[in-house]
Enzyme design. Structure first.
Site, PDB file in Angstrom:
ATOM      1  N   HIS A  68       0.843  -1.200   0.000  1.00  0.00           N
ATOM      2  CA  HIS A  68       0.000   0.000   0.000  1.00  0.00           C
ATOM      3  C   HIS A  68       0.874   1.244   0.000  1.00  0.00           C
ATOM      4  O   HIS A  68       2.095   1.145   0.103  1.00  0.00           O
ATOM      5  CB  HIS A  68      -0.973   0.021   1.172  1.00  0.00           C
ATOM      6  CG  HIS A  68      -0.329   0.060   2.519  1.00  0.00           C
ATOM      7  ND1 HIS A  68       0.368  -0.987   3.044  1.00  0.00           N
ATOM      8  CD2 HIS A  68      -0.281   1.035   3.464  1.00  0.00           C
ATOM      9  CE1 HIS A  68       0.794  -0.676   4.245  1.00  0.00           C
ATOM     10  NE2 HIS A  68       0.419   0.548   4.531  1.00  0.00           N
ATOM     11  N   HIS A  73       6.108   1.713   3.615  1.00  0.00           N
ATOM     12  CA  HIS A  73       6.032   0.500   2.795  1.00  0.00           C
ATOM     13  C   HIS A  73       6.504   0.732   1.367  1.00  0.00           C
ATOM     14  O   HIS A  73       6.843  -0.208   0.671  1.00  0.00           O
ATOM     15  CB  HIS A  73       4.597  -0.044   2.776  1.00  0.00           C
ATOM     16  CG  HIS A  73       4.203  -0.671   4.076  1.00  0.00           C
ATOM     17  ND1 HIS A  73       4.134  -2.029   4.252  1.00  0.00           N
ATOM     18  CD2 HIS A  73       3.908  -0.127   5.276  1.00  0.00           C
ATOM     19  CE1 HIS A  73       3.793  -2.288   5.513  1.00  0.00           C
ATOM     20  NE2 HIS A  73       3.644  -1.145   6.152  1.00  0.00           N
ATOM     21  N   GLU A 203       2.140  -8.510   9.958  1.00  0.00           N
ATOM     22  CA  GLU A 203       2.650  -7.444  10.814  1.00  0.00           C
ATOM     23  C   GLU A 203       2.045  -7.629  12.189  1.00  0.00           C
ATOM     24  O   GLU A 203       0.895  -8.010  12.316  1.00  0.00           O
ATOM     25  CB  GLU A 203       2.217  -6.081  10.262  1.00  0.00           C
ATOM     26  CG  GLU A 203       2.642  -5.824   8.849  1.00  0.00           C
ATOM     27  CD  GLU A 203       3.935  -5.022   8.749  1.00  0.00           C
ATOM     28  OE1 GLU A 203       4.378  -4.506   9.770  1.00  0.00           O
ATOM     29  OE2 GLU A 203       4.479  -4.935   7.647  1.00  0.00           O
TER      30      GLU A 203
END
Lengths: 599, 362
Positions: A68, A73, A203
């Site tokens: 995303h 990220h 995560e």
């Protein structure tokens, strides 16, 4: 043993920079390429030299996948592809592809223009990097090459966020990125099917959190806005164009309606255009409710919310304004902020994390005297509040996802080892799977048990089921066949057919065993003794006495001969083919026990 | 309300215990195994004196957790040690746990404290104190009360024989005096130095019906003469009695709480004194609400008392219309903030709320 290797490359535990290397069945995939927001030097980038010391990254990596658009990220992507050097495919969802470059450019501007850094990627690099991106749809299987395929699943969290399944043959890994298992006003909850991957990478940063309910946060937010407006103050809410802005707008609109409030609410025009544009493109990515309202009316045709004009900022009286950009580092939101900062009746509500160096970050850390360009000092007297609506999976959410996907192993990233032991035990106890928590830079190897499908020939099946006891659903049946591996196909055949296909001749193996028996009589008498003995003992078998003196038990031949040196001993020759091994061995041991005394 | 925060636990709890360092502990009581004991760090907003509305850290964090094979009905930390003790069905033994939050986030099980198992024994009630050594007072019946030294497992005190009433609560008044409350409502005092003998037994108010009673003593009132603090008793019909332990022959006060009747089961009856507000106590366990009463205006008439605040949050939470409405299983007062309470309900919700004193009082 086939194995999957996982190495998290991000270092440092605080904000987390996501970058995970996965090796599966000879393919190498990089998951996310995030930037660490807290560092100003090379520590903010993942250490790519780990991947390959001197080889080319393009040769080594089969693909890069970005989950995303959050900078932790994808922030290091242009650096990775243009400065370190990677020309292979980069996969991400359509919304991510649309939004990433905007955020990257914004970030670049702050870092280079405001902070004056030099070793950073340029605008052109961002553009070149995005050219390498292949956008994917949800639930669409994408063939990266002949053996490697990937599929994106809805992850919630932010617009365009996805969880990816990476599959090579029958081994697969699912990477979650950031996800959320509870739907909110404008995004649905993450969902995955029972794909049973060998490994689920999740995560776990928020695993130990028990979150305050959404209603409470919203209520507090509305309370603050209401209080400010009641005392005649102005509220500034800096937002990024998408996502949370819509949610807060809906919230305020409903509240204004209910409480019959009159103060005006504005949002800047830049916001409308961008938001509308993206929503039209990505309407399938939001949840049902938004979709319905969008269909019924334009997203931004609120009764109480109007388009903003720069001049309005000077109007007296209370108002609420949504303006971009979200970190107060430039543009309209910063302009408005400067106008309103000096009045303590006003309030600014920061909706999320702000990068170091931005005005947003400074005021959130408590700074009240800011240096603006031209050495002007701005004194901040307005109230500064922080409101985070971003959603991550907590322990309950992680358990839910594991329940949905049914992985054989779980790997948790981005959590301190000491603080993850409880979650690890919880997962292991409830699902009976192994749970790993590698440190950054540490490689975890997961052994897999790939299933190799083998076709059985009809002939073999028929033949084997005809022999021996009838097939029983409750008892395993042992079948003998030959495994033929030819041209990437595996087949199970009866030996004769296999030999024929391979063009090999069949050889017969025959065993002969000598059993010594004490018997002074003649051979044929010994033979008769043996015959009578065996006939009596082996009632279920066909025991025959042939005219030449030899005895057969089924297809096994027994002959009595004289011992060359010892008259009192006879030698029984027991002979059988390889196929009759079992019976042959049994007979031999039976005869070795000796013959009964009577004939 | 001045403030209200709602949280959802993965599994409902029937206890909320404070631990060192402002930690809060909750535990699951489900019938299957895999119940979790969670030691939580409350969000900073709850720990500071002033309430901040919008704050980055608004969540509870799980500091450490443990797995219990049996449902956890009662949990007490053992002062001066890093141990805690739990009890729950099917028998009256105690489980001992080690908490070492700095080393690992797992609460480890240490060997249990066994008791003689009688058939029909229910779970033990617990109280802890660190007097001459860390002690745990436990028992499920009046005649099976004992004090065990936690570290050595030595039995330091055994209760008087006779009287097989089930206990609903027990407490240390000081390091020598014990207060035991039977489910029938009878209160007994005992002295550790004189085992085998109960000091006195205090009567039950009102006509006997099959109600259950529970106990509320003022804890945290260190330095004050313990027997000067009134002891509250709550019945499943809503009757509240206050007794001064120095004048046990009469009731200090008698009142009736405004609760739905008949009381549905007395499983989660809970009454507790506010540590920082004089004369205030909270009552829960009848439905999805928590009542706060000011007892200073009470007399011995047994009239219905008006609560000064009612927390209704739990009744509104959760999935609408699915099954029974949530029942408040436990509540506790914040040790420093005078009007803040934590309450938990059977649907897994955990609320932290701060009520505003109604006008007219200070």
């Amino acid at each position: 043993m086939p194995e999957i290797k996982v190495t998290p490359l991000g270092a440092g535990q605080d904000v987390g920079r996501s970058c995970i290397l996965v090796s599966i069945a000879g393919k190498n995939v990089m998951l996310d390429c995030g930037m660490h927001m807290g560092y100003n030097d090379d520590r903010r980038f993942p250490d790519f030299s780990y991947i390959t010391q001197n080889g080319r990254l393009t040769d080594f990596l089969d693909c890069v996948i970005i989950s995303h658009f959050h900078l932790d990220h994808c922030g290091a992507l242009p650096y990775f592809s243009e400065m370190v050097g990677y020309d292979g495919p980069i996969y991400m969802t359509h919304p991510t592809k649309a939004i990433c470059p905007i955020l990257l450019e914004d970030y670049r501007k702050i870092t280079v223009d405001k902070k004056g850094e030099t070793n950073f990627f340029t605008s052109q690099m961002i553009k070149d990097c995005m050219k390498k991106v292949v956008a994917v749809h949800l639930h669409q299987t994408v063939q990266v090459d002949e053996e490697l395929e990937i599929k994106a699943y809805y992850a919630g969290h932010v617009l365009g966020a996805a969880m990816f399944q990476i599959k090579v043959g029958c081994e697969s890994v699912v990477y979650t990125g950031d996800y959320n298992m509870t739907p909110d006003r404008h995004l649905g909850a993450a969902w995955i099917d029972k794909c049973r991957p060998d490994l689920l990478i999740s995560e776990s940063t928020y695993a130990t959190t028990i979150r305050d309910s959404k209603r409470c946060r919203e209520r507090d937010f509305l309370k603050k806005v209401h209080e400010t407006v009641e005392r005649g103050g102005k509220v500034l809410i800096p937002v990024f164009a998408l996502g949370r802005a819509q949610e807060l707008c809906i919230l305020l609109e409903t509240f204004w309606e209910r409480m019959n409030l009159k103060a005006p609410i504005y949002f800047s025009t830049g916001l409308t255009e961008k938001a509308n544009h993206y929503y039209k493109l990505f309407i399938t990515w939001t949840n049902q409710k938004i979709r319905k309202t969008f269909v019924q009316r334009n997203m931004f045709e609120f009764k109480h919310i109007k388009a903003f004009d720069r001049a309005f900022a000077d109007n007296p009286g209370p108002m609420v304004v949504f303006a971009t950009p979200g970190m107060l580092h430039a543009g309209q939101s910063l302009q408005i902020f400067r106008k309103w900062a000096g009045n303590e009746k006003n309030m600014v509500i920061m909706p999320g994390y702000c990068v170091q160096g931005t005005v947003g970050h400074k005021i959130l850390s408590g700074q009240r005297k800011l240096e603006m360009e031209g050495r002007q000092i701005l004194e901040v007297k307005m109230q500064v509040e922080y409101m985070s609506f971003s959603a991550h999976a907590d322990a309950k959410g992680i358990m839910q996802l594991i329940r949905q996907a049914e992985p054989r192993n779980v790997l948790l990233v981005h959590g301190e080892a000491k603080k993850m032991e409880f979650l690890k035990q919880k997962i292991e106890q409830e699902f009976h799977v192994s749970c790993y928590m590698p440190a950054n830079g540490e490689t975890t190897t997961i052994l897999t048990n790939p299933c190799i499908p083998v076709d059985i020939s009809l002939g073999l099946l028929k033949r084997e089921t005809a022999i021996g006891p009838l097939p029983d659903a409750k008892k395993p049946k042992l079948m003998h066949g030959t495994l033929l591996m030819k041209d990437n196909s595996f087949r199970l055949l009866c030996p004769e057919q296999a030999l024929k296909e391979l063009g090999l001749a069949e050889h017969q193996l025959r065993f002969t065993c000598r059993v010594h028996v004490q018997d002074p009589r003649k051979e044929h008498e010994t033979g008769l003794r043996v015959y009578n003995h065996l006939k009596g003992v082996l009632k279920d078998y066909s025991v025959q006495h042939l005219p030449d003196g030899s005895i057969t038990v089924e297809s096994i031949l027994i002959q009595a001969t004289a011992h060359s040196e010892d008259q009192g001993t006879k030698v029984l020759l027991v002979s059988w083919t390889y196929q009759d091994e079992e019976l042959g061995s049994y007979l031999t041991s039976l005869l070795k026990k000796g013959l009964p005394q009577s004939t | 309300y001045r403030d209200l925060h709602t949280f959802e636990l993965q599994a409902p709890t029937r206890l909320i215990e404070w631990a060192r360092g402002s930690r809060v502990c909750v535990a699951g009581y489900g019938q299957s195994d895999g119940n979790e004991i969670l030691q939580l760090i409350p969000p900073p907003t709850l720990l500071t004196k002033e309430t901040q509305g919008l704050c980055p850290e608004r969540d509870f964090k799980v500091e450490c957790g443990g797995f219990s094979e049996r449902p956890v009905y009662s949990l007490k930390y053992v002062p001066d040690t890093s141990l805690l003790v739990t009890s729950g069905p099917p028998d009256s033994s105690l489980q001992v746990w080690q908490v070492s939050a700095e080393d690992s986030d797992v609460i480890k099980s240490v060997s249990p404290i066994a008791t003689e198992n009688d058939t029909g024994q229910s779970w033990a009630k617990i109280a802890t104190i660190s007097a001459r050594a860390p002690w745990v007072l436990h028992g499920s019946r009046l005649d099976r009360v004992q004090i065990t030294e936690v570290e050595s497992r030595k039995n330091v005190y055994t209760g008087a024989p006779g009287g097989s009433e089930e206990l609903s609560g027990l407490a240390f008044l000081d390091c020598s005096t014990l207060l035991l409350c039977c489910a029938t409502g009878q209160l007994c005092l005992a002295d550790v130095r004189q085992p085998q003998r109960l000091l006195e037994a205090l009567p039950v108010p009102s006509a006997p019906c099959s109600e259950r009673w529970c106990l509320g003593t003022r804890h945290g009132a260190q330095g004050l003469e313990p027997s000067s603090q009134p002891v509250a008793r709550l019945s499943s019909r809503g009757l509240l009695t206050l007794t001064d332990l120095r004048k046990t022959s009469e009731f200090l006060a008698l009142a009736k709480a405004r609760v739905p009747s008949p009381g549905s089961g007395a499983e989660f009856l809970c009454v507790s004194w506010a540590p920082a507000l004089e004369g205030c106590l909270a009552v829960s366990g009848f439905d999805g609400t928590v009542h706060v009463y000011d007892t200073q205006s009470w007399d011995s008439s047994g009239r219905e008392a008006e609560p000064i605040f009612v927390h209704k949050g739990h009744a509104f939470g959760g999935a609408g219309g699915s099954g029974d409405p949530p029942l408040v299983t436990a509540h506790t007062w914040h040790l420093q903030k005078p009007r803040t309470l934590l309450s938990a309900a059977s649907d897994g919700s955990l609320h932290v709320w701060d009520w505003v004193q109604p006008c007219g009082k200070c």
